[in-house]
Design a protein around this motif. Structure first.
Motif, short mmCIF file in Angstrom:
data_model
loop_
_atom_site.label_atom_id
_atom_site.label_comp_id
_atom_site.label_asym_id
_atom_site.label_seq_id
_atom_site.Cartn_x
_atom_site.Cartn_y
_atom_site.Cartn_z
N VAL A 181 0.84 -1.19 0.00
CA VAL A 181 0.00 0.00 0.00
C VAL A 181 0.88 1.24 0.00
O VAL A 181 1.82 1.35 0.80
CB VAL A 181 -0.94 0.02 1.23
N GLU A 182 0.57 2.18 -0.89
CA GLU A 182 1.28 3.44 -0.96
C GLU A 182 0.30 4.58 -0.75
O GLU A 182 -0.72 4.67 -1.44
CB GLU A 182 2.00 3.59 -2.30
N PHE A 193 -1.06 8.02 8.50
CA PHE A 193 -1.07 7.00 7.44
C PHE A 193 0.24 7.04 6.67
O PHE A 193 0.66 8.08 6.18
CB PHE A 193 -2.24 7.23 6.47
N ASN A 194 0.90 5.87 6.58
CA ASN A 194 2.16 5.74 5.87
C ASN A 194 2.11 4.52 4.96
O ASN A 194 1.25 3.65 5.09
CB ASN A 194 3.33 5.59 6.85
N ASP A 195 3.05 4.47 4.04
CA ASP A 195 3.18 3.28 3.20
C ASP A 195 3.41 2.06 4.08
O ASP A 195 4.06 2.14 5.13
CB ASP A 195 4.37 3.43 2.25
N PHE A 196 2.89 0.92 3.65
CA PHE A 196 3.16 -0.32 4.38
C PHE A 196 2.98 -1.51 3.46
O PHE A 196 2.36 -1.41 2.38
CB PHE A 196 2.26 -0.47 5.61
N ASN A 197 3.53 -2.63 3.85
CA ASN A 197 3.29 -3.89 3.16
C ASN A 197 2.95 -4.95 4.18
O ASN A 197 3.29 -4.84 5.36
CB ASN A 197 4.48 -4.30 2.29
N LYS A 219 1.07 -13.57 9.95
CA LYS A 219 1.12 -12.38 9.11
C LYS A 219 2.14 -11.40 9.69
O LYS A 219 2.42 -11.40 10.90
CB LYS A 219 -0.25 -11.71 8.98
N GLN A 220 2.65 -10.56 8.82
CA GLN A 220 3.61 -9.54 9.23
C GLN A 220 3.29 -8.24 8.49
O GLN A 220 3.15 -8.23 7.27
CB GLN A 220 5.04 -9.96 8.91
N LYS A 221 3.17 -7.16 9.25
CA LYS A 221 2.91 -5.83 8.69
C LYS A 221 4.13 -4.96 8.93
O LYS A 221 4.58 -4.80 10.07
CB LYS A 221 1.67 -5.21 9.34
N ASP A 222 4.65 -4.38 7.86
CA ASP A 222 5.85 -3.55 7.91
C ASP A 222 5.49 -2.14 7.46
O ASP A 222 5.21 -1.91 6.28
CB ASP A 222 6.93 -4.15 7.00
N GLY A 261 8.12 2.93 10.45
CA GLY A 261 7.49 2.54 11.71
C GLY A 261 7.87 1.15 12.12
O GLY A 261 8.96 0.65 11.82
N ASP A 262 6.96 0.50 12.81
CA ASP A 262 7.23 -0.82 13.36
C ASP A 262 6.94 -1.93 12.35
O ASP A 262 6.17 -1.76 11.41
CB ASP A 262 6.37 -1.05 14.61
N LYS A 263 7.57 -3.06 12.62
CA LYS A 263 7.28 -4.30 11.90
C LYS A 263 6.68 -5.27 12.91
O LYS A 263 7.35 -5.69 13.84
CB LYS A 263 8.54 -4.89 11.28
N ASN A 264 5.40 -5.59 12.74
CA ASN A 264 4.68 -6.41 13.71
C ASN A 264 4.29 -7.76 13.12
O ASN A 264 3.86 -7.84 11.96
CB ASN A 264 3.41 -5.70 14.18
N ASP A 265 4.45 -8.80 13.94
CA ASP A 265 4.04 -10.15 13.56
C ASP A 265 2.81 -10.57 14.34
O ASP A 265 2.60 -10.11 15.47
CB ASP A 265 5.17 -11.14 13.84
#
Length: 387
Positions: free
Chosen positions: A326-327, A335-339, A364-367, A371-375
């Motif tokens: 997502v951009e 709101f920031n870019d994330f994958n 799942k993992q959101k980066d 910011g943070d990278k959460n699992d």
């Protein structure tokens, strides 16, 4: 006894019998037995006195979902009242489905209703009945709440874990499907976008002012399937100087791998969205950012794949994965870019027809950019009876 006495007795019996017969009705209505009609599949019968075939069925599901299996994830969080959610969730769900079919000079007339009852530990006190699906079909036309024309592959795992990034929505619509030839169908639809619409960052969403327009081409063959779909919608906010056009496109294909085992299938799908992120299967996100009165649409793309293998006629397993990028139209503090990546698997056992025992696991993992990278990880156990 002499002959005269026998004759008198016979005459008396004849008079009595004719009198009783005269008392009986002359026409007896035939019994209208319930007839089986398997032209539309198993379970249909004809309503007495009509030519309408009807099927009454449904299912009951019992789920146990265990969350918070990693240290740095915040899957549980809080509910709308600010109360902490449980790390485990029990759910009972029942569906009652009524399907009718009638042949007419307009073609096949079909009605379908799916009533859903749900009770779970994260929503106690909010139990109720919802119309999961309800529509009328006349020939190629469909009116009501049904699966979106946009959707292609919906996933094959029989578990309740993290959603893969696949468009899978039931929406209010008026659509038409035309069977061309050789397994090719074309469909067009006008749909309500309420269930697909996401937030506008730093702005107030205005809701729907026009419906969404959707089209799809789908090919089904012995080897598998292939399809493309697209949707165009309107993006608006109360404080925006002007509205924008949002859209989504998707393409996919699948192979039937009966050569490996009967029922095996491999599927692949890719999607792109601009200002309409639900069409790439993106949840808990926003469609646009409002900056200085201008709507800056967020964009996203996703890819998903899955393989289902049948070890025996009773035992199967599946593995699915998806990736979402997502951009932001304009990055803000909110709101920031994330994958995000999701991997899910299942083990399914069907000892008899209509009975399912399944176990599933997902990660799942959101980066987030900057910011943070959460699992997050979850387990699910399900018992389901369909009838």
């Amino acid at each position: 006894m002499n002959f005269k006495a026998i004759a008198i007795a016979a005459a008396a019996a004849a008079v009595a019998t004719s009198g009783q017969a005269a008392d009986l009705p002359s026409d007896i209505a035939p019994v209208d037995y319930v007839r089986i009609n398997d032209a539309y599949g198993a379970g249909f019968f004809v309503l007495p006195g009509t030519e309408t075939a009807i099927k009454i069925g449904g299912r009951v599901r019992i789920d146990l979902k265990i969350n918070n299996l990693t240290d740095d994830e915040d899957f549980g969080g809080v509910d709308d009242d600010g109360d902490a959610r449980n790390n485990q969730n029990f759910r009972a769900r029942a569906n009652i489905r009524v399907d009718t079919r009638t042949q007419s000079e307009l073609g096949l007339i079909r009605t379908f209703a799916d009533f859903q009852f749900t009770s779970d530990t994260d929503g106690r006190g909010n139990e109720g009945v919802e119309l999961n699906a309800g529509y009328v079909q006349v020939g190629g036309f469909t009116f009501g709440r049904a699966s979106s024309t946009f959707d292609l592959w919906l996933g094959d795992l029989s578990t309740n874990t993290f959603d893969r990034h696949i468009s899978d929505d039931t929406v209010w619509q008026a659509s038409y499907t035309y069977a061309v030839a050789n397994g090719l169908t074309l469909a067009a639809s006008v749909e309500d976008n309420s269930d697909r619409q996401h937030d506008i960052i730093d702005g107030t969403a205005a809701g729907n002012t026009v419906p969404t327009f959707v089209a799809k081409a789908l090919l089904n063959q012995g080897w598998g399937w292939a399809g493309v779909s697209g949707a165009v919608t309107k993006l608006d906010a109360v404080d925006a100087d002007s509205s924008e056009i949002g859209f989504g496109i998707a393409g996919g294909f699948g192979f039937n791998l009966d050569v490996i085992a009967p029922g095996d299938a491999l599927n692949f799908q890719v999607a792109y969205a601009d200002g309409a992120l639900a069409y790439v299967g993106a949840d808990e996100t926003a469609d646009a950012v409002l900056s200085g009165g201008d709507l800056e649409a967020n964009t996203a793309w996703s890819v998903a794949t899955g393989y289902k293998h049948n070890w025996t006629s009773e035992l199967a397993s599946g593995l699915e994965a998806s990736y979402l990028d997502v951009e932001a139209g304009e990055e803000t503090a909110d709101f920031n870019d994330f994958n995000e990546v999701v991997v899910a698997s299942s083990l399914e056992y069907r000892p008899v027809s209509g009975l399912l025992f399944s176990a599933g696991a997902a990660w799942k993992q959101k980066d987030v950019d900057g910011g943070d990278k959460n699992d997050a990880a979850t387990l699910n156990f399900r018992v389901e009876r369909s009838f």
